[in-house]
Design an enzyme around this catalytic site. Structure first.
Site: not given
Length: 267
Positions: A45, A152, A167-168, A170
């Site tokens: 990918d 924060r 990543y989202n 994870a």
């Protein structure tokens, strides 16, 4: 047919690229690095992301095909041992007419980055992330020009539907079908107290919405667009929205999105 090939650089991918060139030459394909009709990505990918950014200014004129040589090829329809089958589909087998592919389009993210030193615009296929270098990120998140939360934490991830599996996922975000034109905002290790309050879950914004991320202190940041890192120490804000542009994939055989998800994570 005009084509171009990008490979990952490992020996298997290089060998397959050379094999593809040989087969393509036998079928009368034209190698074209400037204006190919089909871009073939051989690798993983990450190779597809590289191909996407290589031709980012010409997306409307071409379609992409992926051949994966690793363990996970979410953007790839073809395995390494199926290269002959792919070329047969592209060129036509035994004198038959070439098979016309089904063109599938995936949404992209459009990003406008505002800095004291200047502004820039970008698009991403997988995700955009904002992370701190020296400590936690402090940022204000607005949705449609209305303040939504004060953040924060380690950072913020904005993903496309196709990037929602990367990543989202994870970060605990939802996996979203690419036919849904949306972007997803996911927090990276948020800190919640009386001063900083965040939703604590990812959220989806439809195409006609936008979100702005404002830097709320002097801080060194790293902005990541897919695989590209941009160090920034003077960020003002980033506007994120679904792009009007899309990436096109040439499907020479059915490979539904949820089959990809199952094969990637459950098989």
């Amino acid at each position: 047919m005009r084509y171009y090939v990008l490979d990952r650089g490992d020996q298997l991918s290089v060998d397959l690229a050379q094999q593809f060139h040989r087969l393509a030459s036998e079928r009368g394909f034209e190698l074209d690095a400037e204006s190919p009709e089909i871009v073939v990505s051989i690798g993983g990918d990450g190779t597809m992301l590289h191909a996407f950014h290589t031709f980012i200014d010409r997306l409307s004129d071409m379609a992409f095909v992926g051949v994966h040589t690793g363990h996970l090829g979410f953007y790839a329809d073809w395995r390494a041992d199926e290269l002959h089958d792919l070329v047969d589909h592209m060129s036509g087998k035994n004198g038959q007419e070439p098979k016309k592919p089904r063109i599938v389009q995936y949404p992209l993210i459009e990003l406008d980055i505002y800095k004291k030193s200047g502004n820039s615009s970008h698009i991403a296929l997988n995700e955009f992330t904002l992370k701190g270098v020296d400590g936690t990120v402090v940022a204000q998140v607005d949705i449609n020009d209305v303040t939504f939360e004060m953040f924060r934490g380690d950072g913020i991830c904005i993903s496309t539907p196709s990037g929602s599996t990367a990543y989202n996922k994870a970060l605990g975000g939802a996996m979203v079908h690419p036919q849904i034109e949306a972007l997803q905002l996911a927090e990276i290790a948020s800190i919640n107290n009386r001063v900083y309050r965040t939703l604590g879950s990812s959220l989806l914004l439809p195409k006609h919405h936008h979100c702005d991320i404002f830097s709320r202190k002097e801080q060194r940041l790293v902005l990541t667009l897919d695989h590209l890192n941009i160090p920034v120490d003077d960020l003002i804000s980033v506007r994120c929205q679904v792009s009007n542009q899309k990436i096109s994939f040439a499907r020479y055989r059915p490979f539904p999105f949820w089959n990809r998800v199952r094969n990637a994570f459950l098989s």
